[in-house]
Design a protein around this motif. Structure first.
Motif, PDB file in Angstrom:
ATOM      1  N   PHE A 129       0.786  -1.228   0.000  1.00 36.33           N
ATOM      2  CA  PHE A 129       0.000   0.000   0.000  1.00 36.33           C
ATOM      3  C   PHE A 129       0.825   1.291   0.000  1.00 36.33           C
ATOM      4  CE2 PHE A 129      -2.896  -3.187   1.757  1.00 36.33           C
ATOM      5  CZ  PHE A 129      -4.035  -2.958   0.997  1.00 36.33           C
ATOM      6  N   LEU A 130       2.068   1.241   0.510  1.00 30.98           N
ATOM      7  CA  LEU A 130       2.859   2.467   0.585  1.00 30.98           C
ATOM      8  C   LEU A 130       4.003   2.503  -0.418  1.00 30.98           C
ATOM      9  CD1 LEU A 130       1.245   3.002   3.188  1.00 30.98           C
ATOM     10  CD2 LEU A 130       3.373   3.815   4.232  1.00 30.98           C
ATOM     11  N   ALA A 131       4.666   1.369  -0.615  1.00 31.04           N
ATOM     12  CA  ALA A 131       5.835   1.342  -1.499  1.00 31.04           C
ATOM     13  C   ALA A 131       5.542   1.867  -2.904  1.00 31.04           C
ATOM     14  CB  ALA A 131       6.422  -0.070  -1.564  1.00 31.04           C
ATOM     15  N   PRO A 132       4.393   1.542  -3.510  1.00 33.87           N
ATOM     16  CA  PRO A 132       4.138   2.058  -4.864  1.00 33.87           C
ATOM     17  C   PRO A 132       4.089   3.579  -4.946  1.00 33.87           C
ATOM     18  CG  PRO A 132       2.671   0.216  -4.377  1.00 33.87           C
ATOM     19  CD  PRO A 132       3.349   0.568  -3.097  1.00 33.87           C
ATOM     20  N   ASP A 133       3.830   4.255  -3.821  1.00 35.15           N
ATOM     21  CA  ASP A 133       3.774   5.716  -3.816  1.00 35.15           C
ATOM     22  C   ASP A 133       5.082   6.363  -3.373  1.00 35.15           C
ATOM     23  OD1 ASP A 133       1.106   5.984  -4.688  1.00 35.15           O
ATOM     24  OD2 ASP A 133       0.382   5.511  -2.678  1.00 35.15           O
ATOM     25  N   TYR A 134       5.889   5.638  -2.593  1.00 27.39           N
ATOM     26  CA  TYR A 134       7.101   6.234  -2.040  1.00 27.39           C
ATOM     27  C   TYR A 134       8.382   5.767  -2.729  1.00 27.39           C
ATOM     28  CZ  TYR A 134       4.571   8.433   1.794  1.00 27.39           C
ATOM     29  OH  TYR A 134       3.725   9.229   2.537  1.00 27.39           O
ATOM     30  N   VAL A 135       8.340   4.648  -3.423  1.00 27.86           N
ATOM     31  CA  VAL A 135       9.508   4.152  -4.155  1.00 27.86           C
ATOM     32  C   VAL A 135       9.109   4.057  -5.623  1.00 27.86           C
ATOM     33  CG1 VAL A 135      11.300   2.386  -4.277  1.00 27.86           C
ATOM     34  CG2 VAL A 135      10.114   2.798  -2.111  1.00 27.86           C
ATOM     35  N   VAL A 136       9.387   5.115  -6.366  1.00 28.67           N
ATOM     36  CA  VAL A 136       8.850   5.244  -7.723  1.00 28.67           C
ATOM     37  C   VAL A 136       9.983   5.489  -8.716  1.00 28.67           C
ATOM     38  CG1 VAL A 136       7.236   6.469  -9.203  1.00 28.67           C
ATOM     39  CG2 VAL A 136       6.740   6.236  -6.755  1.00 28.67           C
ATOM     40  N   PHE A 137      10.125   4.592  -9.686  1.00 33.48           N
ATOM     41  CA  PHE A 137      11.090   4.765 -10.757  1.00 33.48           C
ATOM     42  C   PHE A 137      10.375   5.398 -11.948  1.00 33.48           C
ATOM     43  CE2 PHE A 137      13.859   3.518 -14.270  1.00 33.48           C
ATOM     44  CZ  PHE A 137      15.114   3.796 -13.729  1.00 33.48           C
ATOM     45  N   PRO A 138      10.971   6.401 -12.604  1.00 38.25           N
ATOM     46  CA  PRO A 138      10.280   7.072 -13.720  1.00 38.25           C
ATOM     47  C   PRO A 138       9.977   6.087 -14.850  1.00 38.25           C
ATOM     48  CG  PRO A 138      12.608   7.691 -13.644  1.00 38.25           C
ATOM     49  CD  PRO A 138      12.316   6.960 -12.372  1.00 38.25           C
ATOM     50  N   SER A 139       8.755   6.170 -15.358  1.00 35.48           N
ATOM     51  CA  SER A 139       8.331   5.229 -16.397  1.00 35.48           C
ATOM     52  C   SER A 139       8.282   5.856 -17.786  1.00 35.48           C
ATOM     53  CB  SER A 139       6.955   4.651 -16.058  1.00 35.48           C
ATOM     54  OG  SER A 139       5.996   5.685 -15.932  1.00 35.48           O
ATOM     55  N   ASN A 140       8.446   7.186 -17.866  1.00 34.04           N
ATOM     56  CA  ASN A 140       8.486   7.842 -19.171  1.00 34.04           C
ATOM     57  C   ASN A 140       9.444   9.020 -19.103  1.00 34.04           C
ATOM     58  OD1 ASN A 140       6.946  10.339 -18.357  1.00 34.04           O
ATOM     59  ND2 ASN A 140       5.320   8.833 -18.026  1.00 34.04           N
ATOM     60  N   ASN A 141       9.779   9.578 -20.239  1.00 28.68           N
ATOM     61  CA  ASN A 141      10.801  10.625 -20.297  1.00 28.68           C
ATOM     62  C   ASN A 141      10.379  11.904 -19.587  1.00 28.68           C
ATOM     63  OD1 ASN A 141      13.203   9.660 -21.896  1.00 28.68           O
ATOM     64  ND2 ASN A 141      11.590   9.128 -23.334  1.00 28.68           N
ATOM     65  N   ASP A 142       9.091  12.184 -19.559  1.00 30.84           N
ATOM     66  CA  ASP A 142       8.634  13.373 -18.834  1.00 30.84           C
ATOM     67  C   ASP A 142       8.950  13.273 -17.342  1.00 30.84           C
ATOM     68  OD1 ASP A 142       7.686  14.533 -21.138  1.00 30.84           O
ATOM     69  OD2 ASP A 142       5.621  13.830 -20.862  1.00 30.84           O
ATOM     70  N   GLU A 143       8.818  12.070 -16.795  1.00 30.07           N
ATOM     71  CA  GLU A 143       9.082  11.866 -15.375  1.00 30.07           C
ATOM     72  C   GLU A 143      10.577  11.917 -15.050  1.00 30.07           C
ATOM     73  OE1 GLU A 143       7.222   8.214 -14.300  1.00 30.07           O
ATOM     74  OE2 GLU A 143       5.186   8.945 -14.643  1.00 30.07           O
ATOM     75  N   THR A 144      11.421  11.766 -16.068  1.00 26.47           N
ATOM     76  CA  THR A 144      12.869  11.789 -15.821  1.00 26.47           C
ATOM     77  C   THR A 144      13.455  13.193 -15.848  1.00 26.47           C
ATOM     78  OG1 THR A 144      13.499  11.567 -18.161  1.00 26.47           O
ATOM     79  CG2 THR A 144      13.075   9.526 -16.926  1.00 26.47           C
ATOM     80  N   ILE A 173      10.723  -7.035   4.135  1.00 25.93           N
ATOM     81  CA  ILE A 173      11.373  -6.214   5.169  1.00 25.93           C
ATOM     82  C   ILE A 173      12.293  -5.188   4.524  1.00 25.93           C
ATOM     83  CG2 ILE A 173      13.094  -6.301   7.019  1.00 25.93           C
ATOM     84  CD1 ILE A 173      11.794  -8.927   7.933  1.00 25.93           C
ATOM     85  N   VAL A 174      13.076  -5.614   3.542  1.00 28.51           N
ATOM     86  CA  VAL A 174      13.975  -4.688   2.848  1.00 28.51           C
ATOM     87  C   VAL A 174      13.176  -3.575   2.178  1.00 28.51           C
ATOM     88  CG1 VAL A 174      15.648  -4.445   0.975  1.00 28.51           C
ATOM     89  CG2 VAL A 174      15.770  -6.434   2.506  1.00 28.51           C
ATOM     90  N   THR A 175      12.107  -3.947   1.467  1.00 28.94           N
ATOM     91  CA  THR A 175      11.283  -2.947   0.782  1.00 28.94           C
ATOM     92  C   THR A 175      10.630  -2.001   1.775  1.00 28.94           C
ATOM     93  OG1 THR A 175      10.846  -4.528  -0.996  1.00 28.94           O
ATOM     94  CG2 THR A 175       9.390  -2.623  -0.850  1.00 28.94           C
ATOM     95  N   ALA A 176      10.192  -2.525   2.930  1.00 27.32           N
ATOM     96  CA  ALA A 176       9.597  -1.672   3.962  1.00 27.32           C
ATOM     97  C   ALA A 176      10.623  -0.666   4.486  1.00 27.32           C
ATOM     98  CB  ALA A 176       9.056  -2.528   5.106  1.00 27.32           C
ATOM     99  N   CYS A 177      11.863  -1.104   4.676  1.00 29.33           N
ATOM    100  CA  CYS A 177      12.917  -0.195   5.138  1.00 29.33           C
ATOM    101  C   CYS A 177      13.158   0.921   4.120  1.00 29.33           C
ATOM    102  CB  CYS A 177      14.216  -0.971   5.373  1.00 29.33           C
ATOM    103  SG  CYS A 177      14.193  -2.061   6.814  1.00 29.33           S
ATOM    104  N   VAL A 178      13.219   0.557   2.851  1.00 29.01           N
ATOM    105  CA  VAL A 178      13.437   1.551   1.793  1.00 29.01           C
ATOM    106  C   VAL A 178      12.265   2.530   1.730  1.00 29.01           C
ATOM    107  CG1 VAL A 178      13.608   1.847  -0.712  1.00 29.01           C
ATOM    108  CG2 VAL A 178      14.966   0.082   0.431  1.00 29.01           C
ATOM    109  N   THR A 179      11.045   2.011   1.876  1.00 28.77           N
ATOM    110  CA  THR A 179       9.857   2.866   1.853  1.00 28.77           C
ATOM    111  C   THR A 179       9.881   3.850   3.016  1.00 28.77           C
ATOM    112  OG1 THR A 179       8.589   1.072   0.829  1.00 28.77           O
ATOM    113  CG2 THR A 179       7.342   2.872   1.831  1.00 28.77           C
ATOM    114  N   LEU A 180      10.215   3.364   4.207  1.00 29.88           N
ATOM    115  CA  LEU A 180      10.293   4.241   5.380  1.00 29.88           C
ATOM    116  C   LEU A 180      11.407   5.266   5.225  1.00 29.88           C
ATOM    117  CD1 LEU A 180       9.612   1.589   8.130  1.00 29.88           C
ATOM    118  CD2 LEU A 180       8.377   3.753   7.926  1.00 29.88           C
TER     119      LEU A 180
END
Length: 385
Positions: A148-163, A325-332
């Motif tokens: 529920f949180l990682a998709p909003d807090y750990v985001v890699f750009p998916s198109n050139n506008d986002e980069t 656990i690793v992903t939760a740490c990165v999200t936090l």
């Protein structure tokens, strides 16, 4: 307050919507800039509303002990708990767990911070709960954060506008264009895996582990984490089978887009690494800038593992839960950066110097990446004119 928080939950308002806004009463009933803080202080009352027992308040300890135990101060924890309630549409009446939701989240935070749950033993709020229940709370809450949180807090750009913003920041700070992020891997140890898969998870040091790939920007924020690879997998293998490999290829179709990595990776059209045999002043200057960018990633990883010491221990969970656990740490980590929460100096470990790799017999002069590297050197030279 329950009605106000329910309004929050049912209308899908996030805490960002509440902060520094002067909303009309008819729209959402938030009329002051500090309404978010007032809501957060009542979140525990909300999540415990169906409790018939009188339970100890986890805030009945000193501010210093609270932050040391959970890595968040009391206000920030309440804000984080509110975010979880909003994102998961938490309903107390549907929660059948014998442990209140706020205590489950604190249990998870305590484990991530220390790699054990010993610091909870003196606290009245956690008396009477078996260690097996506390360990299950860690796994369950981490899974909730991943979904529920990682998709909003750990985001890699998916198109050139986002980069565009990331590329601009890297170019401004280091003078190298078209950089989307800096990438590397590190290992997180496991206590055991299924006997049939032990060899697969055994890393080069002989330990059972997962190989975690991370990408960060120039502000120590992680753009991507891939904790699913077994310890025996090489960094190059993890990269080639990572979802962001395909994303980077798609980005590169229309505009240049590069990741920066060390010499453990192969030079590619979408991946730039240092010269293996620098000879000219331009080569050494290029390597120096790449090294500075790699230092940002090293610092981000040290910040992550210093704040969440569980990543330095041997995780007593299976590899799927360890990945969560690793992903939760990165999200936090990213959540705390978004709140401008600075890591305490006494927690921060020394950032180690990278070990220099031996020079190769020849450069990868046949790859597209070689031509991109030459383009960068010409670009740097032109900027100095």
């Amino acid at each position: 307050m329950d009605l106000d928080l329910a309004t929050c939950l049912f209308t899908g308002l996030t805490t960002e919507c509440l902060q520094d806004k002067h909303a009309n009463w008819e729209e959402c009933r938030f009329t002051t800039t500090n309404k978010q803080r007032l809501f957060a202080k009542e979140v525990i009352t909300f999540v415990r509303c169906k409790e018939l027992r009188v339970l100890p308040n986890p805030f009945d300890i000193s501010d210093e002990y609270f932050k040391n135990a959970f890595r968040l101060d009391k206000w920030l924890f309440q804000d984080f708990l509110l975010v979880l309630c909003l994102r998961t549409y938490y309903r107390p009446e549907l929660d059948n767990n014998v442990m209140p939701f706020d205590l489950r989240v604190l249990t998870m935070l305590s484990y991530l911070a220390h790699g054990h749950l010993e610091i909870l033993k003196p606290l009245d709020a956690f008396q009477g709960y078996r260690s097996s229940m506390l360990q299950r709370c860690v796994a369950e809450v981490c899974q909730t954060i991943v979904h529920f949180l990682a998709p909003d807090y750990v985001v890699f750009p998916s198109n050139n506008d986002e980069t565009l913003g990331i590329k601009h920041d890297f170019n401004t700070q280091y003078g190298i264009p078209h950089v989307v992020g800096v990438m590397d891997c590190f290992h997180v140890r496991l206590s055991k895996v299924a006997a049939a898969r032990e060899q697969q998870f055994q890393c080069r040091h002989g330990n059972l582990a997962i190989n975690v790939q991370v990408v960060c920007d120039n502000k120590y924020r992680f753009l991507n984490v891939n904790p699913r690879a077994p310890g025996s997998a090489s960094d190059i293998y993890v990269w080639k089978h990572s979802p962001i490999y395909g994303i980077m290829k798609n980005l590169f179709v229309t505009e240049p887009a590069w990741l920066i990595a060390d010499r453990g990776y192969k030079l590619e059209d979408i991946l730039i690494n240092p010269h293996r045999n620098p000879t000219t002043h331009a080569d050494f200057r290029f390597n120096s800038l790449i090294s500075a960018m790699l230092d940002v990633l090293d610092t981000a990883v040290i910040m992550l593992t210093s704040r969440f010491r569980c990543l330095k221990t041997i995780l007593p969970y299976n590899h799927q839960t360890a990945a969560n656990i690793v992903t939760a740490c990165v999200t936090l980590h990213n959540y705390l950066l978004s709140k401008n929460s600075v890591i305490d100096e006494h927690l921060m470990s020394v950032v180690p110097k990278r070990k220099s790799l031996p020079n190769a017999k020849c450069e990868d002069i046949w790859s597209t990446g070689y031509h991109n590297r030459e383009y960068i050197k010409k670009y740097l030279n032109a900027r100095n004119l």
